[in-house]
Design a protein around this motif. Sequence first.
Motif, PDB file in Angstrom:
ATOM      1  N   SER A   1      20.071 -25.794 -37.603  1.00 31.68           N
ATOM      2  CA  SER A   1      18.930 -25.583 -36.710  1.00 31.68           C
ATOM      3  C   SER A   1      18.131 -24.357 -37.124  1.00 31.68           C
ATOM      4  O   SER A   1      16.893 -24.359 -37.100  1.00 31.68           O
ATOM      5  CB  SER A   1      19.423 -25.432 -35.272  1.00 31.68           C
TER       6      SER A   1
ATOM      7  N   TRP B   1       8.868 -18.110 -33.514  1.00 32.81           N
ATOM      8  CA  TRP B   1      10.180 -18.298 -34.134  1.00 32.81           C
ATOM      9  C   TRP B   1      10.695 -16.994 -34.748  1.00 32.81           C
ATOM     10  O   TRP B   1      11.881 -16.688 -34.657  1.00 32.81           O
ATOM     11  CB  TRP B   1      10.125 -19.384 -35.197  1.00 32.81           C
TER      12      TRP B   1
ATOM     13  N   TYR C   1      16.026 -25.215 -40.238  1.00 32.80           N
ATOM     14  CA  TYR C   1      14.825 -25.985 -39.913  1.00 32.80           C
ATOM     15  C   TYR C   1      13.827 -25.163 -39.095  1.00 32.80           C
ATOM     16  O   TYR C   1      12.608 -25.381 -39.179  1.00 32.80           O
ATOM     17  CB  TYR C   1      15.208 -27.268 -39.169  1.00 32.80           C
ATOM     18  N   GLY C   2      14.346 -24.222 -38.319  1.00 30.68           N
ATOM     19  CA  GLY C   2      13.443 -23.332 -37.588  1.00 30.68           C
ATOM     20  C   GLY C   2      12.600 -22.496 -38.527  1.00 30.68           C
ATOM     21  O   GLY C   2      11.371 -22.397 -38.380  1.00 30.68           O
ATOM     22  N   TRP C   3      13.241 -21.901 -39.549  1.00 34.00           N
ATOM     23  CA  TRP C   3      12.493 -21.118 -40.530  1.00 34.00           C
ATOM     24  C   TRP C   3      11.585 -22.002 -41.373  1.00 34.00           C
ATOM     25  O   TRP C   3      10.457 -21.607 -41.718  1.00 34.00           O
ATOM     26  CB  TRP C   3      13.454 -20.348 -41.433  1.00 34.00           C
TER      27      TRP C   3
END
Length: 554
Positions: free
Chosen positions: A347, A398, A350-352
């Motif tokens: 997660s 983010w 994919y966030g970065w």
Amino acid sequence: MAVLIHEKRVLVLDASTKIPSGIFTGNIVDLGMFDECLSVSEIVEETVIRGRHCMYSFKVRNLPASITFSICLPSSCDAQDVKFIYEKVKNNSIDKNGAENWKIDAFDATCSSVDREISVGTIITMLWFQTWGSLYVFLAAFAVDTFFLISGFLMTYLVLKEMSNGKKFNIFLYYIHRYIRLTPVVGMLLLITIFILPHLGSGPIWEKSLKNILSGTCEQKWWTLLVYVQNYVRTDIECLGHTWYLAADMHFYWISPIILIPLMKKPKLGLAILGSLVIASLISVGTMVAVNGYISTLYSNSAPVSVIKDSFRFFYTVSHTRASSWLIGIYLGYIIHSNPAKLSKTSVFYGWLGAIGCFIFCIMGQRVCLEESYKYNLTFETTFAMFSRPMWAIGVAWVVFASIYGYGGYVTEIMSLPIFLPLSRISFCIYIVHATLQIAKVNTTRTADYFSEFQMSDWSRFDFLHVLSEFFEKHFADQERNPLEARIFRQVSLWCRKGIPQGINKPVSMTLDRRPNKIDEREGCQSLVAWHIVALSKNDATVLACHLRLDIRV
């Protein structure tokens, strides 16, 4: 002119503009020699004949921007005489055959005051705007969305934290505190701009700038800044134009209770209201661009100057088109307050990846608009206008989230360097005074400058900006001088003497979790309290931390 002796007549002619070379490559501004013109002084038959420097601008139909030249005249002449000379020359010398493509559409003239010294402008070729080297200048517009995001984040997290600890939400104090927090600084800058600044500068274009964007317009529009409606009222004139951000942020503050209170009491209702406002903001942006043909960025190579100006005035600075980033900040504050579960490595990856994708979308979209070959495309402009700012805000959100919960790695380490702490102390007041100082510097130039990228980073202003910002910060924005803030500071001292209350959680300050051996209980207490105080502005937490001499690591 005839009464001047030969030497003085030569000075008058020499100080005036001669047709410069390179007009078709952007050299369309010539300021003449201001000081040489004003040096003309001769007594003839008991009458003092002095030189007066005048600037005149005209738009040639076949050229993309107005041409600005100068002329040195006797001090008895004014702008009307310059226009009279222009009409005479135009009527007597233009050949009607084949002159349609070179027709002059507009003419304007201003003359300097005879009793003061004088200033200069910079010739900036539009060709530089089309290079990759100019990209960072135009990407700076997204910094505003970063501020909106942080403003919404801090406001939401701190208010929800107070309410969850049992403190009643007092909407009257909520509004009054915000107004008192911002207005003294704005009021002092208005006073300086209207009453002091006119006496500090001079130059070929100084009088025109005073009239059009500084003291002259502020005398008419000052009240709109004090009630924070300058981005909607009297937008035909500009007074401290960069303060539109404060007006937008204040408007968001006014409507924030209709989101914050439901988020606390009925989260599903609050999230529904928040989502509806985000959608409404996106639709508003898309509709305005599609209907009016505005550009989606600060500058586009395909747009005429009139469209760029209208886009800034009616689209870029109005609150309802800038709300999406602030609303995303509210959602981020709600998520942080809710203490989300730990994320898996997948997660986080994919966030970065998503954040980087958001930044690339914004950067490349801006670059497309600067390309020499770019032609205005309504579909592209509408799409980019609707999604670029919220996507930038999502990317920054983010970074904030990842840094708080330990997923930031080297990014967090770099952003937590102590070198940024002194700058954070004066960041708000640098924002307040910087534009006025830059405008004054540009408009007190005496001779034309040749543009270079090195000049884009002028460090000669930094020391003065630092001193001026320290003055504003200490005397008009210092939280310790505010009675409401003083009460909070007394509570801080009490907490730090008696220990941290049980109601305050630790996850907000990752410093305590990651460096337990380097921080004692008192410093940890101050770090926590700095993030729990209801400061409610984009930089209040950092300013408060600096007054407490803290090293906040988030």
